[in-house]
Write an enzyme that holds these catalytic residues in place. Structure first.
Site, PDB file in Angstrom:
ATOM      1  N   SER A  51       0.816  -1.213   0.000  1.00  0.00           N
ATOM      2  CA  SER A  51       0.000   0.000   0.000  1.00  0.00           C
ATOM      3  C   SER A  51       0.849   1.262   0.000  1.00  0.00           C
ATOM      4  CB  SER A  51      -0.885   0.006   1.234  1.00  0.00           C
ATOM      5  OG  SER A  51      -0.061  -0.140   2.353  1.00  0.00           O
ATOM      6  N   THR A 184      -1.388   3.231   5.179  1.00  0.00           N
ATOM      7  CA  THR A 184      -0.462   4.306   4.844  1.00  0.00           C
ATOM      8  C   THR A 184       0.656   4.289   5.854  1.00  0.00           C
ATOM      9  OG1 THR A 184      -2.190   5.723   3.978  1.00  0.00           O
ATOM     10  CG2 THR A 184      -0.287   6.834   4.920  1.00  0.00           C
ATOM     11  N   ARG A 212      -8.861   9.365  -7.696  1.00  0.00           N
ATOM     12  CA  ARG A 212      -9.191   9.494  -6.268  1.00  0.00           C
ATOM     13  C   ARG A 212      -7.943   9.858  -5.467  1.00  0.00           C
ATOM     14  NH1 ARG A 212      -7.409   7.014  -1.235  1.00  0.00           N
ATOM     15  NH2 ARG A 212      -9.152   7.028   0.207  1.00  0.00           N
ATOM     16  N   VAL A 213      -8.085  10.819  -4.591  1.00  0.00           N
ATOM     17  CA  VAL A 213      -7.021  11.166  -3.648  1.00  0.00           C
ATOM     18  C   VAL A 213      -7.612  11.071  -2.253  1.00  0.00           C
ATOM     19  CG1 VAL A 213      -5.451  12.977  -2.856  1.00  0.00           C
ATOM     20  CG2 VAL A 213      -5.878  12.682  -5.304  1.00  0.00           C
ATOM     21  N   GLY A 214      -6.903  10.417  -1.354  1.00  0.00           N
ATOM     22  CA  GLY A 214      -7.398  10.254   0.007  1.00  0.00           C
ATOM     23  C   GLY A 214      -6.833  11.303   0.939  1.00  0.00           C
ATOM     24  N   GLY A 236      -5.898   4.503   7.344  1.00  0.00           N
ATOM     25  CA  GLY A 236      -7.207   3.871   7.247  1.00  0.00           C
ATOM     26  C   GLY A 236      -8.044   4.496   6.157  1.00  0.00           C
TER      27      GLY A 236
HETATM   28  N1  ASP Z   1      -5.488   6.705   4.214  1.00  0.00           N
HETATM   29  C1  ASP Z   1      -5.066   6.278   2.932  1.00  0.00           C
HETATM   30  C2  ASP Z   1      -6.020   6.702   1.894  1.00  0.00           C
HETATM   31  O1  ASP Z   1      -7.204   6.639   2.094  1.00  0.00           O
HETATM   32  C3  ASP Z   1      -4.840   4.845   2.795  1.00  0.00           C
HETATM   33  C4  ASP Z   1      -4.986   4.117   4.037  1.00  0.00           C
HETATM   34  O2  ASP Z   1      -4.289   4.367   4.995  1.00  0.00           O
HETATM   35  O3  ASP Z   1      -5.829   3.254   4.070  1.00  0.00           O
HETATM   36  O4  ASP Z   1      -5.583   7.086   0.848  1.00  0.00           O
END
Ligand code: ASP
Length: 325
Positions: A51, A184, A212-214, A236
């Site tokens: 990830s 992350t 998509r950007v988180g 998350g």
């Molecule tokens: N927080 C990150 C995102 O949503 C990925 C993750 O930690 O699940 O891009």
């Protein structure tokens, strides 16, 4: 700034390797920003971490995009998102912070900026990640149906505490092959002189809608650092973190006097009130106080923070989890 003992606090057990790589320099008085970038570099280069960086799972179109940010203070932060050719988004984010008057660069232009600053071009799609994507595309889930994905419990990361393992997903689901993942690296450090810094690096959610950007590359969401109050990072389900300005909220709680653990808990509880929690959701916050105290809280069990200080390296579960399902 209160001088004192250095400390690193990073998300997930796979970050223990990066903490260890960064520790000697930090403990000798090094810059905490160098330390968190080193922690990110180790995860970004590790193909077993599915990830972050090389090994990160791609979007629904089969392309990997990487996001990252760095922060020293509200006036010293940088971010890069949607990188398709460069392995180290947190390092590119530092370049944005140090070489431009801007806070965030996105997409193709961010890759061009990285090229112009000498960042090497890399193929980001690891063979195992490509195979995982091909399996996903061939599966009933591979329709891109967001509602079906929202019900998919294998999207929820679970940390077994094995720092040698980079993958967090599906290991707890009997008979389920792991091919969904999101998590992350968020890394926080306090230097010997009391300076704080943080960095995030992620490939975001697997099979995401392209573009998509988180939360991770967005200051205040995946990361926030204020030398007057403390530092926080998140991991998350990015959409839950973004809806509550999660890391900013944690730091504001510390500004109002909360200890790091209580501040992280307050942000998790806010998410619990603001969202209908789905089976695949997980969110965890790690908070670092000005005095070097670390606290964490999570929506659910299965999260571990990797902490390194003068006492050594340890993995700690969050002091608070909102749900036990
Ligand atoms: N927080 C990150 C995102 O949503 C990925 C993750 O930690 O699940 O891009």
């Amino acid at each position: 700034m209160q001088p004192g003992n250095p400390v690193m606090a990073s998300t997930w057990s796979f970050s223990a390797r990066g903490n260890a790589a960064a520790w000697v320099a930090l403990a000798s008085g090094g810059d905490p920003l160098d330390a968190v970038l080193e922690a990110c570099r180790v995860a970004e280069e590790d193909p077993a971490v599915d990830s972050v960086g090389f090994g990160g799972l791609p979007d629904a179109s089969g392309r990997v995009t990487l996001d990252g940010c760095v922060m020293r203070s509200p006036s010293r932060c940088g971010s890069a998102c949607g990188l398709r050719r460069h392995l180290h988004p947190a390092r590119v984010a530092r370049l944005v912070m140090e070489r431009t008057p801007h806070g965030m660069l996105a997409g193709e232009a961010a890759d061009d900026f990285a090229d112009a600053h000498g960042e090497p071009v890399r193929d980001l799609l690891a063979p195992a990640a490509r195979e995982a994507w091909e399996r996903w595309r061939a599966s009933p889930r591979g329709t891109g149906d967001a509602a079906a994905q929202a019900r998919d419990r294998s999207l929820r990361p679970v940390d077994t505490g094995d720092p040698a393992a980079g993958a967090l997903f599906g290991a707890h689901l009997r008979g389920e092959r792991r091919w969904h993942a999101h998590d992350t690296i968020g890394s926080l450090a306090r230097g010997r002189d009391g300076q704080l810094a943080g960095a995030c690096s992620t490939s975001g959610t697997p099979w995401k809608v392209p573009g998509r950007v988180g939360d991770s590359p967005i200051v205040g969401h995946g990361l926030y650092v204020d030398p007057e109050a403390g530092a926080a990072t998140a991991t998350g389900t990015g959409e839950l973190i973004m809806g509550t300005c999660g890391s900013f909220l944690v730091v504001e709680e510390m500004r109002r006097g909360a200890a790091p653990a209580a501040a992280a808990r307050a942000a998790v509880e806010r998410i619990g009130r603001a969202f209908r929690i789905e089976p695949h959701h997980q969110v965890a916050f790690v908070a670092l106080g000005l005095d070097g105290t670390v606290g964490a809280a999570a929506l659910r069990t299965g999260f571990l923070a990797a902490i390194r200080d003068g006492r050594g390296e340890r993995l700690e579960p969050p002091g608070f989890t909102l749900r036990d399902d």
